[in-house]
Design an enzyme around this catalytic site. Sequence first.
Site, PDB file in Angstrom:
ATOM      1  N   LYS A 102     -46.730 -53.346  33.162  1.00 41.97           N
ATOM      2  CA  LYS A 102     -45.768 -52.255  33.067  1.00 41.97           C
ATOM      3  C   LYS A 102     -45.431 -51.640  34.424  1.00 41.97           C
ATOM      4  O   LYS A 102     -44.482 -50.856  34.527  1.00 41.97           O
ATOM      5  CB  LYS A 102     -46.295 -51.177  32.115  1.00 41.97           C
ATOM      6  CG  LYS A 102     -46.374 -51.628  30.663  1.00 41.97           C
ATOM      7  CD  LYS A 102     -45.023 -51.994  30.101  1.00 41.97           C
ATOM      8  CE  LYS A 102     -45.096 -52.310  28.610  1.00 41.97           C
ATOM      9  NZ  LYS A 102     -43.785 -52.621  28.034  1.00 41.97           N
ATOM     10  N   SER A 144     -54.052 -56.620  24.048  1.00 40.74           N
ATOM     11  CA  SER A 144     -52.858 -57.454  23.909  1.00 40.74           C
ATOM     12  C   SER A 144     -53.030 -58.791  24.613  1.00 40.74           C
ATOM     13  O   SER A 144     -52.466 -59.802  24.195  1.00 40.74           O
ATOM     14  CB  SER A 144     -51.619 -56.720  24.438  1.00 40.74           C
ATOM     15  OG  SER A 144     -51.853 -56.222  25.739  1.00 40.74           O
TER      16      SER A 144
END
Length: 761
Positions: A43, A258
Amino acid sequence: MAHADILSLAGDTPLVTIRRLNPNPDVTLLVKLEAKNPGGSIKDRVALAMIEAAQASGELTPGKTVIEATSGNTGIGLAMVCAVKGLKLTLVMPSSASEERKRIMRAYGAELLLTPGHLGTDGAIEEAYRLAREYPERYVLMDQFNNPASIEAHYRGTGQEIWDQTGGAVTHVVATLGTSGTAMGIAKKLKELNPAVKVVAVEPRPGHRIQGLKNMQESYPPGIYDKRALEVVRVEDEEAFDMARQLARQEGILAGMSGGAAMAAAASLCRELVSGLVVAILPDGGERYLSTELYAAQEQRGVRLRTVETGKHVHLPPGAAGFYTPGPSLDATADAECWRRIVLLDVLARHGRGRDAASSVVVGLADMDDRALAASRAAGLSREDFARQALDGLGRLAAQLRVEASFAMASASLERMLDMTRALMRKGYSYERLRSVYFDVARDKGYGALSHANLGKLALGKTVDLAAYLKDHPQDFTLLKRVSLQDLKLGQVVQTEWGAVRPSWFLQMAACPLERLPKLSAVLAGEGQCFPMLENLRAIWNLTGVARPAAWLTSGVVKGSGDSCDLAEVARSMGGFQAARLWLLSLHYRRPLDVSEKTLSMWARNWRKLQDTAVNLSHCAVNDSVASADAAQAVETLRAELEQALDDDLGLHRFWPQLFAYCRRANAAAGTRGPTPGDAAIYLEGLKAVNAVLGVMDESRLPLARQAWPGLAQSMVEKRETARSAKDFDLADTLREQLGLMGLRLEDTSAGPRLFTVSPE
């Protein structure tokens, strides 16, 4: 050369080859380590792209505050970028997000607004949108879920990097779905470069616990998400968590939730491919999850199981252990779904005995229920004779499956059933109506808690025969049921103070294990039996003083089999009961088990690989030869991997790739290009050690080691080889027959002749 600032380090993350966790040696599996970004996650790319796009457009000016909803990584990336650029930042996030992430954001100087944890990221999104909408003069919303910069960051960065780093050889990319920008941007770039490249997006199940990911049906789908551009696959929570742990333990890569999901999907994809180069995106590192269930420290050692009562893992207490499951109906003794549970508990008990703990399995048989009586009448047999025949059949099946279990007929515990009913009557938990005795559900304040059943929404008559019996409440269940005229005529009744009755299936199953087990450690039922079966057992045991099990478990259904699947038919189609046992253990016990021809054929082949490996090793093993350090280490690793898989909620599905990789390595030691007898012996020892727990190999069909051949047999085999070379096939056949008279069966193989002991009929 010094970098201008920390932000210039974003991107250009490395690819690392996965070796031990790659299930297919013909496919290259790489992972992209996004934790190497300066803020620790993928991110960082998006955060920098969104901030710079907002500045370039003039929307973000020095006096305004950046605001964004996040579950963690985007917030950390934004906090780092805003710290470097001198911008104010407010992050809205669910209170359930990991503490590590919150602390990192605060360390960067971000202000946090926490929303209720049960609302997840959606609750944070709603609040961020509200604040941006109501205070436009104060806030600039990044809105990663609809921001084109989220896609551009991966289109220009991640996707291009994968292409360059693989030299254009990439065939598949696996990325998880959060905002979906990663998958969308990579797909956009790689499809331009090579339309044949497939981008697989990993979506969790509804109600998942994988932080940072989205199920698009239960959450607000991002505006940038286009499902048509991707191939979407599902992943279970436990698959993701298990794979994250395995990455750390076997590849030295500490990945987040994830990342575990992406790797689980990538490993599954590799199994299906013939060839290719697969890249899995690991969005962040595991350090941010140390306070969560992913890497929570386990103070206890030994087997931990996820109990349905709380949905959390519990450890089995040390010492003697007793495992219990309801068995098949006596008119369907080969029901594969029941045998799946029996075999699983057999493995669990073997695992315990391997640690010197007394472990036993009891299978409950309801020989006094309606199905058993109807079947005995249809067969023209008394209940006792019919039950005896069924028990004999179960014993034969158990022997063929190498199952060590005690099959308990309920009728042997009749007095205990009556005593339990009397105890419940005395305590006011049961009542009699028209010669039937019922359990009063309303009196048990904990009823429904185990199965999380909403009693107010249950259909009437869910538990028993509502129309035939008069009860105070439709949800009350039967303990003793009044008999029919046919029961009376045939004498199939129990005379009690309440009249002529028969015990219900629930009461029979509650009594079966109590006289044979040292204690109830774990109870395993079918997925569809959680309510009311497990709930009713809990109620009866709890209120009659039986110590509650440490774990309540349920197993998945056997799919594609109609009402039931006959295990004997499965065994015939697969080539034997040991192959069928391997199939029964093939998936995690909570997942549904497929009985399709394709699946059975695949696991029959897997069984033959295992059995053939043992045969190859047996033939050339020499026990007094020195084994290499590599072989000895491989055996110890295999044992440890099995122990680890079983200790972690019986996760055998993680062990099979390790076992078959071990077989490939062992076969090389037993190959024709210079076998090493010492290595073959120790590799075989490893297989036998594993088989002592799993019971999937037929050790009775292994050949004699060459060194163990009788002297006369050795001479006869050598004469036969000479005869075959001279094409004297009559003499060769005669020598084969003479070996047979000695109790030996000869088999010709490409690696030379092998001798097997002929089992007596």
